[in-house]
Design a protein around this motif. Sequence first.
Motif, PDB file in Angstrom:
ATOM      1  N   LEU A 142       0.824  -1.213   0.000  1.00 55.68           N
ATOM      2  CA  LEU A 142       0.000   0.000   0.000  1.00 55.68           C
ATOM      3  C   LEU A 142       0.858   1.264   0.000  1.00 55.68           C
ATOM      4  CD1 LEU A 142      -2.599  -1.169   2.669  1.00 55.68           C
ATOM      5  CD2 LEU A 142      -2.915  -1.114   0.186  1.00 55.68           C
ATOM      6  N   ARG A 143       2.090   1.141  -0.393  1.00 56.40           N
ATOM      7  CA  ARG A 143       3.002   2.284  -0.383  1.00 56.40           C
ATOM      8  C   ARG A 143       2.484   3.451  -1.228  1.00 56.40           C
ATOM      9  NH1 ARG A 143       8.589  -0.397  -2.137  1.00 56.40           N
ATOM     10  NH2 ARG A 143       7.135  -1.945  -3.001  1.00 56.40           N
ATOM     11  N   ALA A 144       2.747   4.651  -0.747  1.00 60.75           N
ATOM     12  CA  ALA A 144       2.484   5.877  -1.504  1.00 60.75           C
ATOM     13  C   ALA A 144       1.036   5.985  -1.969  1.00 60.75           C
ATOM     14  CB  ALA A 144       3.438   5.980  -2.689  1.00 60.75           C
ATOM     15  N   THR A 145       0.102   5.495  -1.151  1.00 65.08           N
ATOM     16  CA  THR A 145      -1.318   5.730  -1.406  1.00 65.08           C
ATOM     17  C   THR A 145      -1.771   6.879  -0.509  1.00 65.08           C
ATOM     18  OG1 THR A 145      -1.965   4.088   0.239  1.00 65.08           O
ATOM     19  CG2 THR A 145      -1.700   3.310  -2.027  1.00 65.08           C
ATOM     20  N   ARG A 146      -3.064   7.180  -0.529  1.00 64.90           N
ATOM     21  CA  ARG A 146      -3.582   8.284   0.283  1.00 64.90           C
ATOM     22  C   ARG A 146      -4.409   7.788   1.456  1.00 64.90           C
ATOM     23  NH1 ARG A 146      -5.508  12.484  -4.562  1.00 64.90           N
ATOM     24  NH2 ARG A 146      -3.435  12.727  -5.511  1.00 64.90           N
ATOM     25  N   LEU A 147      -4.168   6.551   1.826  1.00 64.84           N
ATOM     26  CA  LEU A 147      -4.904   5.973   2.942  1.00 64.84           C
ATOM     27  C   LEU A 147      -4.517   6.659   4.248  1.00 64.84           C
ATOM     28  CD1 LEU A 147      -4.520   2.211   1.987  1.00 64.84           C
ATOM     29  CD2 LEU A 147      -6.601   3.592   1.799  1.00 64.84           C
ATOM     30  N   THR A 148      -5.512   6.946   5.041  1.00 62.94           N
ATOM     31  CA  THR A 148      -5.257   7.523   6.364  1.00 62.94           C
ATOM     32  C   THR A 148      -5.678   6.570   7.472  1.00 62.94           C
ATOM     33  OG1 THR A 148      -7.412   8.631   6.294  1.00 62.94           O
ATOM     34  CG2 THR A 148      -5.489   9.887   5.532  1.00 62.94           C
ATOM     35  N   ALA A 149      -6.327   5.461   7.086  1.00 65.08           N
ATOM     36  CA  ALA A 149      -6.756   4.454   8.061  1.00 65.08           C
ATOM     37  C   ALA A 149      -6.856   3.111   7.344  1.00 65.08           C
ATOM     38  CB  ALA A 149      -8.095   4.833   8.671  1.00 65.08           C
ATOM     39  N   LEU A 150      -6.832   2.031   8.116  1.00 62.44           N
ATOM     40  CA  LEU A 150      -6.914   0.678   7.571  1.00 62.44           C
ATOM     41  C   LEU A 150      -8.004  -0.096   8.280  1.00 62.44           C
ATOM     42  CD1 LEU A 150      -3.114  -0.305   7.477  1.00 62.44           C
ATOM     43  CD2 LEU A 150      -4.505   0.540   5.579  1.00 62.44           C
ATOM     44  N   PRO A 151      -8.644  -1.041   7.591  1.00 64.30           N
ATOM     45  CA  PRO A 151      -9.626  -1.890   8.270  1.00 64.30           C
ATOM     46  C   PRO A 151      -8.961  -2.684   9.395  1.00 64.30           C
ATOM     47  CG  PRO A 151      -9.797  -2.114   5.866  1.00 64.30           C
ATOM     48  CD  PRO A 151      -8.548  -1.350   6.141  1.00 64.30           C
ATOM     49  N   ALA A 152      -9.553  -2.679  10.572  1.00 62.94           N
ATOM     50  CA  ALA A 152      -8.981  -3.399  11.713  1.00 62.94           C
ATOM     51  C   ALA A 152      -8.884  -4.889  11.423  1.00 62.94           C
ATOM     52  CB  ALA A 152      -9.825  -3.152  12.954  1.00 62.94           C
ATOM     53  N   GLY A 153      -9.755  -5.384  10.566  1.00 61.93           N
ATOM     54  CA  GLY A 153      -9.780  -6.804  10.249  1.00 61.93           C
ATOM     55  C   GLY A 153      -8.553  -7.314   9.529  1.00 61.93           C
ATOM     56  N   ALA A 159      -5.763  -7.510  10.665  1.00 63.66           N
ATOM     57  CA  ALA A 159      -5.023  -8.291  11.665  1.00 63.66           C
ATOM     58  C   ALA A 159      -5.451  -9.750  11.670  1.00 63.66           C
ATOM     59  CB  ALA A 159      -5.220  -7.685  13.053  1.00 63.66           C
ATOM     60  N   GLU A 160      -6.599 -10.039  11.090  1.00 62.86           N
ATOM     61  CA  GLU A 160      -7.132 -11.392  11.102  1.00 62.86           C
ATOM     62  C   GLU A 160      -6.744 -12.194   9.858  1.00 62.86           C
ATOM     63  OE1 GLU A 160     -11.309 -11.029  11.683  1.00 62.86           O
ATOM     64  OE2 GLU A 160     -11.092  -9.639  13.362  1.00 62.86           O
ATOM     65  N   LEU A 161      -6.002 -11.571   8.942  1.00 64.30           N
ATOM     66  CA  LEU A 161      -5.578 -12.306   7.749  1.00 64.30           C
ATOM     67  C   LEU A 161      -4.504 -13.301   8.171  1.00 64.30           C
ATOM     68  CD1 LEU A 161      -5.450  -9.464   5.069  1.00 64.30           C
ATOM     69  CD2 LEU A 161      -7.238 -11.169   5.439  1.00 64.30           C
ATOM     70  N   PRO A 162      -4.792 -14.583   8.149  1.00 63.33           N
ATOM     71  CA  PRO A 162      -3.921 -15.566   8.813  1.00 63.33           C
ATOM     72  C   PRO A 162      -2.580 -15.813   8.139  1.00 63.33           C
ATOM     73  CG  PRO A 162      -5.682 -16.680   7.611  1.00 63.33           C
ATOM     74  CD  PRO A 162      -5.985 -15.212   7.568  1.00 63.33           C
ATOM     75  N   LEU A 163      -2.475 -15.546   6.855  1.00 58.67           N
ATOM     76  CA  LEU A 163      -1.242 -15.876   6.126  1.00 58.67           C
ATOM     77  C   LEU A 163      -0.419 -14.645   5.739  1.00 58.67           C
ATOM     78  CD1 LEU A 163      -2.605 -18.677   3.751  1.00 58.67           C
ATOM     79  CD2 LEU A 163      -1.565 -18.917   6.002  1.00 58.67           C
ATOM     80  N   LEU A 164      -0.848 -13.466   6.142  1.00 61.13           N
ATOM     81  CA  LEU A 164      -0.152 -12.247   5.739  1.00 61.13           C
ATOM     82  C   LEU A 164       1.272 -12.229   6.289  1.00 61.13           C
ATOM     83  CD1 LEU A 164      -0.842  -9.734   4.055  1.00 61.13           C
ATOM     84  CD2 LEU A 164      -1.303  -8.529   6.195  1.00 61.13           C
ATOM     85  N   GLU A 165       2.234 -12.124   5.371  1.00 61.74           N
ATOM     86  CA  GLU A 165       3.652 -12.120   5.741  1.00 61.74           C
ATOM     87  C   GLU A 165       4.278 -10.736   5.659  1.00 61.74           C
ATOM     88  OE1 GLU A 165       5.578 -14.825   3.131  1.00 61.74           O
ATOM     89  OE2 GLU A 165       4.491 -16.585   3.859  1.00 61.74           O
ATOM     90  N   LYS A 166       3.731  -9.885   4.774  1.00 57.62           N
ATOM     91  CA  LYS A 166       4.330  -8.560   4.601  1.00 57.62           C
ATOM     92  C   LYS A 166       3.242  -7.545   4.288  1.00 57.62           C
ATOM     93  CE  LYS A 166       7.848  -5.993   2.001  1.00 57.62           C
ATOM     94  NZ  LYS A 166       8.893  -6.073   0.960  1.00 57.62           N
ATOM     95  N   LEU A 167       3.229  -6.478   5.059  1.00 59.24           N
ATOM     96  CA  LEU A 167       2.323  -5.353   4.852  1.00 59.24           C
ATOM     97  C   LEU A 167       3.167  -4.100   4.738  1.00 59.24           C
ATOM     98  CD1 LEU A 167      -0.487  -4.027   4.797  1.00 59.24           C
ATOM     99  CD2 LEU A 167      -0.426  -3.994   7.309  1.00 59.24           C
ATOM    100  N   ASP A 168       3.165  -3.492   3.553  1.00 61.29           N
ATOM    101  CA  ASP A 168       4.028  -2.327   3.308  1.00 61.29           C
ATOM    102  C   ASP A 168       3.191  -1.053   3.352  1.00 61.29           C
ATOM    103  OD1 ASP A 168       6.042  -0.575   2.545  1.00 61.29           O
ATOM    104  OD2 ASP A 168       6.909  -2.001   1.123  1.00 61.29           O
ATOM    105  N   LEU A 169       3.457  -0.231   4.376  1.00 56.40           N
ATOM    106  CA  LEU A 169       2.698   1.008   4.597  1.00 56.40           C
ATOM    107  C   LEU A 169       3.593   2.246   4.491  1.00 56.40           C
ATOM    108  CD1 LEU A 169       0.665  -0.167   7.725  1.00 56.40           C
ATOM    109  CD2 LEU A 169      -0.051  -0.236   5.327  1.00 56.40           C
ATOM    110  N   ARG A 170       4.729   2.112   3.861  1.00 58.30           N
ATOM    111  CA  ARG A 170       5.637   3.253   3.770  1.00 58.30           C
ATOM    112  C   ARG A 170       5.034   4.395   2.955  1.00 58.30           C
ATOM    113  NH1 ARG A 170      10.988   0.279   1.805  1.00 58.30           N
ATOM    114  NH2 ARG A 170       9.411  -1.133   0.925  1.00 58.30           N
ATOM    115  N   TRP A 171       5.374   5.591   3.383  1.00 55.33           N
ATOM    116  CA  TRP A 171       4.989   6.831   2.715  1.00 55.33           C
ATOM    117  C   TRP A 171       3.478   7.078   2.750  1.00 55.33           C
ATOM    118  CZ3 TRP A 171       7.960   3.775  -1.241  1.00 55.33           C
ATOM    119  CH2 TRP A 171       9.328   3.763  -0.915  1.00 55.33           C
TER     120      TRP A 171
END
Length: 319
Positions: free
Chosen positions: A272-283, A285-297
């Motif tokens: 999700l790098r370099a998007t205009r997101l200011t918040a994320l769905p709390a859910g 955290a429940e994605l069981p296989l997520l290995e990498k979440l990129d929130l830079r910038w």
Amino acid sequence: MPEDAVRVAGDVPVALVAPDAGLSSLPAAVRGPETIEHIDLDGNALTSLPGWVARLGRLRVLSLYGNRLTAVPPELGELAALEHLGLGRNALTSVPAALWRLRRLRTLVLAENEITDLPPGLARLGALRMLDLAHNRLREVPAEVGDLPGLTDYLYLGDNGLTTVPASIGRLDRLGYLSLAENRLTALPASIGGMAALHELRAHDNRLTELPETIGRLAGLRELHLRNNRLTALPESIGGLRGLRHLDLRGNPLERLPESVVRLTRLTHLDLRATRLTALPAGLAELPLLEKLDLRWLKLGEVPACVGPLRERGCVVLL
């Protein structure tokens, strides 16, 4: 020509293999024997092909990648046994309609040329499994592309000047990989939802402003590459991509993620790098296989609630 270039089987010449040998013309050594089945002259300096190549009635593979061909003779269409034709990285500006007579052709590589359009008749290649037209100057894809029932492996259309994709592409319901990257597309056809076998879709570096709701029908899709487009939102149907492993949304002006992303239970990488997101769905955290979440910038007001739980179970979160 290298001494071992001509391969024999039972004293009969069956192949000419001389890549990167500095050849400027097709060696006369293959003119006589009609037993040649395989020619590999990749990376040479051929500027033309002689018409007599059509006499090689048993030829199954003709690989001429990385030469200097500016045209190919229509006689190539007479090679009835040909299954692989590689003409990538030459200087072709067009291809003769005679190529569409190659009814046994399974692989056709025309990438990295200067081709601006294709003659009618492409649909005659009923056995074609892979078509590579990337890195050319095509302005449109003929609607006939949807009439290639054998196209199962790859369709490369990236790095052209495409502004639209024909709706007929949705009829390719056996195709596994589709690249539309680096064009000028503003939308994808709704018919794309009919591509039931698709496991990888690359549409990055375009001008997409939205995705069709039908994209959620691609239940077998594993990778979706959409970076550097103009997407401000995703359809709720994105949650239907139950097989998705990799989702790349980098560089889009996304303002929100639909809640349905929490249904992507096989997701391992979310960019999700370099998007205009200011918040994320709390859910998330429940994605069981997520290995990498990129929130830079991202301009997040505070660290999203999902970050802590994800990190605790070993997911790499980049802020």
